[in-house]
Structure formats: C-alpha cells, structure tokens
Enzyme design. Sequence first.
Site, PDB file in Angstrom:
ATOM      1  N   TYR A 125     -58.153  18.462 -18.791  1.00  0.00           N
ATOM      2  CA  TYR A 125     -58.514  17.127 -18.325  1.00  0.00           C
ATOM      3  C   TYR A 125     -58.643  16.226 -19.542  1.00  0.00           C
ATOM      4  O   TYR A 125     -59.376  16.538 -20.476  1.00  0.00           O
ATOM      5  CB  TYR A 125     -59.837  17.136 -17.554  1.00  0.00           C
ATOM      6  CG  TYR A 125     -60.087  15.774 -16.965  1.00  0.00           C
ATOM      7  CD1 TYR A 125     -59.547  15.430 -15.740  1.00  0.00           C
ATOM      8  CD2 TYR A 125     -60.793  14.810 -17.678  1.00  0.00           C
ATOM      9  CE1 TYR A 125     -59.722  14.160 -15.216  1.00  0.00           C
ATOM     10  CE2 TYR A 125     -60.969  13.530 -17.160  1.00  0.00           C
ATOM     11  CZ  TYR A 125     -60.424  13.206 -15.934  1.00  0.00           C
ATOM     12  OH  TYR A 125     -60.580  11.950 -15.436  1.00  0.00           O
ATOM     13  N   GLN A 187     -61.558  14.130  -8.449  1.00  0.00           N
ATOM     14  CA  GLN A 187     -60.419  14.543  -7.611  1.00  0.00           C
ATOM     15  C   GLN A 187     -59.414  15.368  -8.403  1.00  0.00           C
ATOM     16  O   GLN A 187     -58.790  16.293  -7.864  1.00  0.00           O
ATOM     17  CB  GLN A 187     -59.755  13.325  -6.927  1.00  0.00           C
ATOM     18  CG  GLN A 187     -59.223  12.247  -7.833  1.00  0.00           C
ATOM     19  CD  GLN A 187     -60.290  11.209  -8.217  1.00  0.00           C
ATOM     20  OE1 GLN A 187     -61.480  11.505  -8.245  1.00  0.00           O
ATOM     21  NE2 GLN A 187     -59.855  10.006  -8.531  1.00  0.00           N
ATOM     22  N   ASN A 210     -66.126  12.069 -18.011  1.00  0.00           N
ATOM     23  CA  ASN A 210     -67.370  11.371 -17.708  1.00  0.00           C
ATOM     24  C   ASN A 210     -68.262  12.268 -16.857  1.00  0.00           C
ATOM     25  O   ASN A 210     -67.940  13.424 -16.583  1.00  0.00           O
ATOM     26  CB  ASN A 210     -67.086  10.032 -17.017  1.00  0.00           C
ATOM     27  CG  ASN A 210     -66.369  10.227 -15.688  1.00  0.00           C
ATOM     28  OD1 ASN A 210     -66.384  11.307 -15.104  1.00  0.00           O
ATOM     29  ND2 ASN A 210     -65.744   9.171 -15.221  1.00  0.00           N
ATOM     30  N   SER A 234     -70.851  11.590 -26.490  1.00  0.00           N
ATOM     31  CA  SER A 234     -70.844  11.987 -27.900  1.00  0.00           C
ATOM     32  C   SER A 234     -72.224  12.003 -28.547  1.00  0.00           C
ATOM     33  O   SER A 234     -73.085  11.201 -28.194  1.00  0.00           O
ATOM     34  CB  SER A 234     -70.006  10.985 -28.668  1.00  0.00           C
ATOM     35  OG  SER A 234     -68.825  11.561 -29.010  1.00  0.00           O
ATOM     36  N   GLN A 256     -70.068   7.699 -33.477  1.00  0.00           N
ATOM     37  CA  GLN A 256     -70.213   8.416 -32.216  1.00  0.00           C
ATOM     38  C   GLN A 256     -70.722   7.497 -31.123  1.00  0.00           C
ATOM     39  O   GLN A 256     -70.408   7.693 -29.948  1.00  0.00           O
ATOM     40  CB  GLN A 256     -71.109   9.646 -32.385  1.00  0.00           C
ATOM     41  CG  GLN A 256     -70.574  10.663 -33.387  1.00  0.00           C
ATOM     42  CD  GLN A 256     -69.154  11.156 -33.072  1.00  0.00           C
ATOM     43  OE1 GLN A 256     -68.765  11.267 -31.923  1.00  0.00           O
ATOM     44  NE2 GLN A 256     -68.377  11.429 -34.122  1.00  0.00           N
ATOM     45  N   HIS A 259     -68.183   5.744 -28.684  1.00  0.00           N
ATOM     46  CA  HIS A 259     -67.584   6.357 -27.493  1.00  0.00           C
ATOM     47  C   HIS A 259     -68.185   5.845 -26.186  1.00  0.00           C
ATOM     48  O   HIS A 259     -67.597   6.040 -25.133  1.00  0.00           O
ATOM     49  CB  HIS A 259     -67.751   7.872 -27.536  1.00  0.00           C
ATOM     50  CG  HIS A 259     -66.799   8.538 -28.489  1.00  0.00           C
ATOM     51  ND1 HIS A 259     -65.460   8.567 -28.280  1.00  0.00           N
ATOM     52  CD2 HIS A 259     -67.016   9.169 -29.654  1.00  0.00           C
ATOM     53  CE1 HIS A 259     -64.865   9.203 -29.269  1.00  0.00           C
ATOM     54  NE2 HIS A 259     -65.794   9.582 -30.131  1.00  0.00           N
ATOM     55  N   GLU A 324     -73.899  17.767 -30.917  1.00  0.00           N
ATOM     56  CA  GLU A 324     -72.465  18.055 -30.919  1.00  0.00           C
ATOM     57  C   GLU A 324     -71.931  18.063 -32.362  1.00  0.00           C
ATOM     58  O   GLU A 324     -71.255  18.990 -32.784  1.00  0.00           O
ATOM     59  CB  GLU A 324     -71.763  16.969 -30.096  1.00  0.00           C
ATOM     60  CG  GLU A 324     -70.272  17.129 -29.990  1.00  0.00           C
ATOM     61  CD  GLU A 324     -69.616  15.911 -29.336  1.00  0.00           C
ATOM     62  OE1 GLU A 324     -70.251  14.832 -29.295  1.00  0.00           O
ATOM     63  OE2 GLU A 324     -68.471  16.044 -28.875  1.00  0.00           O
ATOM     64  N   HIS A 325     -72.241  17.001 -33.115  1.00  0.00           N
ATOM     65  CA  HIS A 325     -71.815  16.913 -34.523  1.00  0.00           C
ATOM     66  C   HIS A 325     -73.050  16.854 -35.408  1.00  0.00           C
ATOM     67  O   HIS A 325     -73.951  16.065 -35.142  1.00  0.00           O
ATOM     68  CB  HIS A 325     -71.032  15.623 -34.810  1.00  0.00           C
ATOM     69  CG  HIS A 325     -69.827  15.440 -33.942  1.00  0.00           C
ATOM     70  ND1 HIS A 325     -69.855  14.699 -32.784  1.00  0.00           N
ATOM     71  CD2 HIS A 325     -68.556  15.876 -34.076  1.00  0.00           C
ATOM     72  CE1 HIS A 325     -68.654  14.690 -32.232  1.00  0.00           C
ATOM     73  NE2 HIS A 325     -67.839  15.402 -32.995  1.00  0.00           N
ATOM     74  N   ASP A 358     -62.643  14.982 -35.630  1.00  0.00           N
ATOM     75  CA  ASP A 358     -62.250  14.427 -34.337  1.00  0.00           C
ATOM     76  C   ASP A 358     -60.737  14.405 -34.177  1.00  0.00           C
ATOM     77  O   ASP A 358     -60.213  14.513 -33.076  1.00  0.00           O
ATOM     78  CB  ASP A 358     -62.756  12.982 -34.190  1.00  0.00           C
ATOM     79  CG  ASP A 358     -64.259  12.937 -33.934  1.00  0.00           C
ATOM     80  OD1 ASP A 358     -64.824  13.991 -33.600  1.00  0.00           O
ATOM     81  OD2 ASP A 358     -64.861  11.852 -34.088  1.00  0.00           O
ATOM     82  N   GLU A 412     -78.345  58.127  -8.897  1.00  0.00           N
ATOM     83  CA  GLU A 412     -78.211  56.859  -8.161  1.00  0.00           C
ATOM     84  C   GLU A 412     -77.872  57.102  -6.700  1.00  0.00           C
ATOM     85  O   GLU A 412     -77.685  56.146  -5.938  1.00  0.00           O
ATOM     86  CB  GLU A 412     -77.138  55.981  -8.822  1.00  0.00           C
ATOM     87  CG  GLU A 412     -77.570  55.493 -10.189  1.00  0.00           C
ATOM     88  CD  GLU A 412     -76.647  54.418 -10.762  1.00  0.00           C
ATOM     89  OE1 GLU A 412     -75.595  54.133 -10.154  1.00  0.00           O
ATOM     90  OE2 GLU A 412     -77.013  53.877 -11.818  1.00  0.00           O
ATOM     91  N   HIS A 417     -69.077  58.981  -6.110  1.00  0.00           N
ATOM     92  CA  HIS A 417     -68.874  58.878  -7.562  1.00  0.00           C
ATOM     93  C   HIS A 417     -68.977  60.262  -8.192  1.00  0.00           C
ATOM     94  O   HIS A 417     -68.122  60.665  -8.985  1.00  0.00           O
ATOM     95  CB  HIS A 417     -69.924  57.959  -8.193  1.00  0.00           C
ATOM     96  CG  HIS A 417     -69.645  56.495  -8.005  1.00  0.00           C
ATOM     97  ND1 HIS A 417     -69.779  55.872  -6.781  1.00  0.00           N
ATOM     98  CD2 HIS A 417     -69.237  55.549  -8.867  1.00  0.00           C
ATOM     99  CE1 HIS A 417     -69.469  54.599  -6.908  1.00  0.00           C
ATOM    100  NE2 HIS A 417     -69.129  54.370  -8.176  1.00  0.00           N
TER     101      HIS A 417
END
Length: 792
Positions: A125, A187, A210, A234, A256, A259, A324-325, A358, A412, A417
Amino acid sequence: MLNRLDLRGVTGDLRRILPRPEVDGDGPVAAVREIIDAVRAGGDAALRELTQRFDGCDLPTARVDPAALAAALGSIDDDLRNALVVAHDNIRRYHETQRDEPRHFRNNGMTIDGWMAPVERAGLYVPGGRAIYPSTVLMTAVPARVAGVREIVLCVPPAADGSVPPTTLAAAAIAGVDEVYAVGGAQAIAAMAYGTDTIAPVDVIVGPGNVYVALAKREVAGVVGVPSAFAGPSEVVVIADETTDPDLAAIDVVVQAEHGPHGLAWLITTSVAVADAIDAAIGRAVAAAPRRADIEATLRDGGYVVVVESLARAVDVANAVAPEHLQLMCADPVALLPLVRHAGAIFCGPWSPAAMGDYAAGPSHVLPTNSTARFSSVLSLRDFQKEMHAVTFDRPSFDALAPHVIALADAEGLDAHAQSIRLRVAGARDQRATSAPVRPGVRPDIALMEGYHSPQLAVDVRLNTNESPEPPPAEFTALLADEITRVEWHRYPDRAARELRGALAKHYGVATEQVFAANGSNEVLLNMLLAYGGPGRRAAVFEPTYALHSHIARLAGTEVVEGERGHDFALDLDEVRRVIGTYRPEIVFLCSPNNPTAMVDPPEVVQTVLDLVAPYGGMVIVDEAYGQFAPSSAVSMVADDVPLVVTRTFSKTWSMAAARLGYLIGPSWVVDELDKVALPYHLDVVKQIAGTLALRFDAQMQARVASLVEERGRLETALRDLPVEVWPSGANFILFRPTAKDGAAVWNALLDHSVLVRDCSSWPRLDGCLRVTIGSRQEDDRFLAALKEILT
Ligand code: PMP
C-alpha cells in the site's frame, strides 16, 4: 516553538510521565468495518463506488494498464530516474544481506533442515493524497522482490482525475512491481485481503498509510499477514548537546513534522541554552517552510523540547518514547548506541540525518511508530517470508526418541499419538538389522559446492591446462637426480625452506622474509585465505576470473563478493570502486593475466585498487600464475608498507607442473603470519631442491617464454582468419569464441580430433567460449587444422 518539558530531577516511570498523542477512538473503526464489509460483499462494484466517494473519480477498472509503467519510466526527468535507480540499488543491496542461509540441525540420525520460504503474493500500500511517494514504492517492493515473492501488487489512491502519478509508476517499473491498482484507503486493504474479480487476494499486506489504512490492516490481520509494526504518522527524537549545530538539529525536527498531523517531533538535550538555540532555529525554519500550517499544527500537539541532566538520561527518555527515528546528533553517538533499546531506526552523527534513510541509505523507511518499536521492527525480508522446516529421522534415532514421545503422549492422554509411535517401534524391531549406518554430515556449505572439474583425458594434443609444452632442460633433470641421491631421507626437510626462499628472493631482488612457498600457488592462496579471510570476512573477485579464487575463499569460510569485469573483460574501475566501497572486503583478488580471459591489469590499475583498500585495512592479491608472459607485473610494487601480495608458480613457465610448487612475494609481516598457518614441513625435500635448481636455468626459461610469446602471436593471427572472436592475450593461452557454431559442440569435435582445449562455454559471461593453451608449433598446427575443418 516547541512545548518545553524539564525532566531534571524527575524520577519515576518515564512511560507514564511522558505526554503521548491521543490514539483515535472507535469512530474510524466502525467506518472501516463498514468499508471492508462492503468490499467483501460487493467486490469490484463496491470498489468503484467507494473510489468515487472518497477519491472523486469514476474508474471502470482499478487496474492500471501495465504499459503505463514502462511509459512512465520513459517520461520522467533523467535526474529523477537516476535518483530512483541509485536508491533502488542501495535498497536492493542492503536487503540482500538479510537473506538467511538454510539451517541444518543434526542430532545423531535425526536432521532438521530449516529455511525461509517467500509468500507467493504480496500487496503493497502506497499512500497518495497529500503527497507522492515513489520512495515508498521502492522501500516496500524491493524487500519483497529480494525475499523471492513471486507476485507483487501495489495499491495507490488515484488523483481526482483518476490518474496515478508517473513517478509512482516509474518507481514501480524499476522495482519490478507486477500489478498496479488505482485504489486507496480501507477499500484497497479489503480488496487485497479478500480479493475481487479484478484483484486476486494476496498473502501479506505491507506499507504505511493514514489511520483508516492502518485500522483496516488491523481488521484483516489473520486473513492475511500484516507486520506487527504500526506504520503510522512520522516521529523523530533528536538528541543534541553543546556540539550540535542548532540549524541542523532544527531542520531535522521539522522534517518529520512535514509529513502531517499526529506525528512526534522531539528534541532532547542536556542544556537549557542548547534547547533555546534549537527552539529559536526551529521557529526560523518553520517560518520559511512551504507547508508551514501543517508543521505548526503537528508541533503544537506533538512537538516537545526536553531538558535532562545527562545524555544517558536523554536516551532513557528516547527509549520510553520508542520513536520511529532516533537521531543522535551529539559529539559521540557511538557511545550512546549501546544504551538505545527501542527505536525504529537510529541515525548517528551530523552526516546521517533521517532524510538520508527516508530515501536512499538502504534499509526500508517503513518503520514502527506509536511505540510499536518496543516489539516490532523495520520492514524487512522477514515480513515476506515464513520459516519452514523438514524433519527426517532414521530408524536408530527414531528408536532413541520414541519412548520419550510415548511417555509424553500417554501423559496427555492422546492415545493415537502414542500409537503412531508404538506401531513403528514394533515394526522397527524386525527390520533393525537392515538399517543403514549413519553417515557423518559434511559442512552444509561444502555440501553445496562443486569440485574442480578439468577432465584429464588421454589425447594426442593436450592444450587445456596451460602447461608448458616442453619438459625442463635435460641438464636440470640430471642435476636434480644427482641431488636426490644425497637426500637424508630419514630426516624431515628444512621447515622454513630457506634455501628455496633465499633463491627466489635473490631472483626477484627482495628479502627472504618477503617470500613464502607452498605446494602450488593454489595452496599459497589457501594459506593466505586461512590467515586473512575466514568467517565474518570477505573476499572480492571480478568475474569472469579464475574460479579457484572464490572456491578457495569459500573453503576457508570467507564470504565471496562478486563484481563484474567490463564488456571487453578489462577491469572496470567504477565497478571495482562500487564493490570495494560497498563491502570493504578484507581481500581483493586480481588475476593478471586473467584466467581465462588473458587480459593484463597494468600497474596503474593495481595501484588504484591498492589506494581503495589501504585506508580501511584491505589487502590486494595479484595472481600472476602467467606473469612471465605479460608485458607488466606488480612484483616491483611489493614493499613492506604496501598491502600487496603477488603469487606465482613453477607450474607454467618453469615447466614443473608435476612438482606442485608455487610462491608469493609480499610484505614480511604477511609471510610471518603464513608461517603459522602452513602445516609443519609442508614442502617436501624434492620440491625444495627442484625449485632452487630451476632458478639456475633462468636464461633458458626466458628464451622459452619469448618463443611461446612469438608462437602466441602466430596462433592469434591464424585464429583471426577463422570464424571466431579472439581476445588479445598477455598469457600462454588464448580465449576465443566460435561465431557460427556452438562452443560446446566445437569442443567435442576437437576432442574427436584428439585435441583437448578448455571448455568455458557454460561459464558465466563466457557463453560459447573456449580457451586454448599455446603449445608447441606442431601441437598448435594440429589444433588449427582441426578447428579449421570443424568451422569451415
Ligand atoms: N592461478 C591461476 C590464475 C591459474 O590459472 C592456476 C592454474 N590453473 C593457478 C593459480 C594454480 O597454479 P598452481 O597451483 O599449479 O601453482
């Protein structure tokens, strides 16, 4: 500009003290579930309707015409295309280092083979809307490709006019994406997870998006694989001290925030003055920024400057944020690295802003956000692969483990088995006598190797191993026989082979301590690789070249990195720079003249390679097995302060292939180490005498070299009259390629004429090539006559 937080003297659990952004509540979850249900029920029609609703365009099909990808690649600006190619190359090469070796576990007669298998179809995506992200195409598609995924699908929201930006399509073309769909949001995630008539379902979905996209991924997790990292808005934490340039720290905080909303932009420092200076610089940077409003909004909610008492405490705060960074912009970033426990990616020092990562450093920029760096990682090959394993017991190892498995199964209460094992134990008892003995397992990397193949066939004309056509002078053989009568056979030979090394040293005008000898130059190379290669180290070769260089390196456990020679087989210095710059190999192999292409590397080329490896402590080995036939040699460049070793052999020029004797000229400190690696008394007494005596016949040998070089000229000229491509030679062999007939067929036909040459026709980059050794005049005439008959 930023919210100020003074944590000096504050104690307690930082994770509870620090402000955190609000995570969206249930509103979007309900909307996302509705969208997913609509796509599951309505398929393509639902997609069309949702695209109309959210993106404002009516697309009869979501599929982007495959021809549009190539067209986009041709249409974008040259500089942009180059930038995408460079970034793609770095990303690919970094991810190639993530490939796992197959695992092999052996416990008596039981083996378990484990390996990573790629998923078949991956969905990427890539966000659209506010910005165009061709970089995200590369950062998601390349790891998928390197992981071995067969089909890569990309979904990207269309613009209001229904189009997908050409830059995104061009990046998809470069990365080898198979299908592109103009569909976005929840979707798109639903379509990739459940499939529609147009979009076949995928096995994993990756990529940032998003909040709707992120929530949709969470909803379909389990139906498809979804990385545990939450790739949301970000985040950056910058740690600065008095040495940090305030403007650089400021811009990296702003980066950052660019974004969009809900991100984090934190600065942590040990000094109020530094905090003030950077905050002021952020104010200036934001005032000048084209996306000023977005940035200000993000900084208002998520922008903090934190003052702490020490850099160690600064890292504690960063760990609690798990950003993240994380940018360590202080004087000694490396000293802080061991303290960092939670961060998506760490950037060290003033030259490593997150923006480099990046776009083009190599690791994916799809990183964990929202504190998920505490338990999840950067997007990697692992996100596109799953571990598989195969278990194989032989009968004795089955019998050994069976009672324990039966005991556990009984405990068991799983009777079937236990019975599955019991039945076999009973059956095994009868057949035990016929069970095969257990074979010890060889090193897995050796199991995968091929041995050295050069057929030794009985033929009239043997021109396949670059030997000398003549035996050594009769006087030499007589002297050797005489010397052998005086050998003290019950004693070990001189362990240091001082006489032989001294004679070689005199011959080349170097010190005895700069000479090392072994059983053929191949063994010299093996000793070099044992001493300077080995596990965790690398050797570089430039293909096509002598196959034993990589083979020997691998035998010694060294990783081999391969570059390519230029189209004319000469060394391509740009490629050499790339390979050395990328891998910093401990050893760089050159071969001059190169076997099998016969090309010579002039001294200035060797010097360039030395200049590239010397600064980081690499070494160059120039294999001059055929050096005497070449117009130039690197021997005169050898010195104790130069990381250069030149190997030579008695097998070719000295007509002594049967003796197996080779040597190197190199720095004395290299020879000192090799003396430890060589097995005691590795050079037998006959070899030591033969080598020492041979050097007395230098004048005869030089005359033979001269006549072979002349004969080489004659053969080259004759070959040029035949329908073959011929490469110029500085060695005692010539590489050629029949142009009208298949190389392997010609090799076989020559064999029918009792002429044996080397078949290189199936070697990489040598399609259809053959290599012929310069023989005696009569041998070469037999070869030429046979070749002429075959080709014309
Ligand atoms: N280097 C090169 C380039 C060669 O072609 C050969 C022999 N084929 C060798 C080294 C090995 O020679 P030896 O072990 O016989 O000294």
